[in-house]
Scaffold this active site. Structure first.
Site, PDB file in Angstrom:
ATOM      1  N   ASP A   1      20.337 -43.485  82.058  1.00  0.00           N
ATOM      2  CA  ASP A   1      19.133 -42.709  82.356  1.00  0.00           C
ATOM      3  C   ASP A   1      19.511 -41.599  83.335  1.00  0.00           C
ATOM      4  OD1 ASP A   1      16.502 -41.897  82.345  1.00  0.00           O
ATOM      5  OD2 ASP A   1      15.759 -43.550  83.573  1.00  0.00           O
ATOM      6  N   LEU A   2      20.498 -40.809  82.935  1.00  0.00           N
ATOM      7  CA  LEU A   2      21.163 -39.899  83.861  1.00  0.00           C
ATOM      8  C   LEU A   2      20.518 -38.512  83.861  1.00  0.00           C
ATOM      9  CD1 LEU A   2      23.430 -39.905  85.906  1.00  0.00           C
ATOM     10  CD2 LEU A   2      24.987 -39.151  84.112  1.00  0.00           C
TER      11      LEU A   2
END
Length: 296
Positions: A195-196
């Protein structure tokens, strides 16, 4: 709640801890966040209702797994627990500022590439299902990357939307299209942050720090694709990554389907403007040229 947090911290360290001050922090769509202090120590605390405890425990496991790689820095997990009404997760408190403005982008790019090269996992998935935002993310182990991503990422999100009455494409057709796009791609399984985006990485005095993961073993390009989705990272980040481990030339072909996953998740979570964006992305993916027609 505060008494339960004090007790959990005391049990973790084996010494008494009393909260002298607590300050609520702004930001965050899912949890309440606080900085607590006492006994000359400060901690970051996430709070939600009691049913959220399992998610906090999953988050702790993922942070510990990332830290185990010894490649990226994450906040140290202190403890988790619950009171009669609330669940909480206590982490190391770190003073943070914007990664780009602090000049840590190049270093983080190299660190992320090292994370992606770490480990010797042979399949895609994770031992646990986890959450991306507030959405369950299935991680059943699979040996075939194209099937894993098309079914457990795109197909899963489309099914969740269908159950909400949102039908934007034939699910089986879209799964097959994504499967075909990834069919000849068998990447080395990399441990991903998952979830960068800008909100989940920052700079501390000792270097870049990542948090709020949705980790699993998958194609490293998934992390890179997300960094380009909601406002690309600083160019130094990509230079650092490429200097450590260059991306395959066909990354641009796969990027749209990796980004679609996050747009579908945002549509599931927030609705609104993401519907037209998802429809546009799916239409483009379903009608684009085949990979064989792209220049090598």
């Amino acid at each position: 709640m505060w008494r339960a947090i004090e007790q959990a911290i005391s049990e973790h360290f084996g010494t008494p801890f009393s909260i002298e001050e607590h300050e609520k922090l702004s930001g965050g769509d899912i949890n309440q966040a606080y900085v607590i202090s006492g006994e000359d120590q400060r901690y970051f605390v996430k709070v939600n209702d009691k049913a959220h405890l399992e998610r906090f425990q999953l988050e702790a496991e993922q942070l510990n797994q990332l830290k185990l790689s010894n490649t990226v820095n994450t906040p140290q997990v202190i403890t988790s627990g619950n009171s009669k009404q609330h669940a909480f997760l206590v982490l190391e408190y770190i003073v943070l500022k914007s990664l780009d403005k602090a000049g840590g982008s190049y270093e983080f790019g190299k660190q992320l590439a090292k994370l992606h090269r770490w480990g010797d996992q042979k399949e895609y998935g994770n031992d646990i299902d986890n959450f991306i935002g507030d959405t369950l993310q299935p991680n059943s182990w699979m040996k075939n990357w194209s099937r894993f991503f098309s079914e457990q990422r795109i197909g899963w999100q489309l099914q969740l939307l269908k159950e909400k009455g949102v039908h934007i494409v034939d699910i089986d057709d879209c799964i097959e299209e994504v499967h075909q796009r990834l069919l000849n791609h068998s990447p080395r399984p990399s441990l991903l942050h998952g979830d960068l985006w800008h909100g989940n990485v920052a700079q501390s005095v000792s270097g870049p720090v990542v948090y709020d993961p949705a980790s699993y073993w998958g194609d490293r390009e998934c992390d890179i694709a997300m960094t380009e989705l909601f406002g690309a990272f600083d160019s130094d980040f990509y230079k650092g990554y490429e200097d450590e481990w260059p991306l395959d030339h066909q990354y641009q072909w796969r990027k749209p389907v990796y980004q679609l996953y996050h747009i579908l998740n945002h549509l599931n979570l927030f609705g609104g403007q993401y519907l037209s964006q998802a429809e546009s992305m799916i239409e483009k993916i379903m009608t684009e040229q085949t990979q064989e027609q792209l220049p090598m």
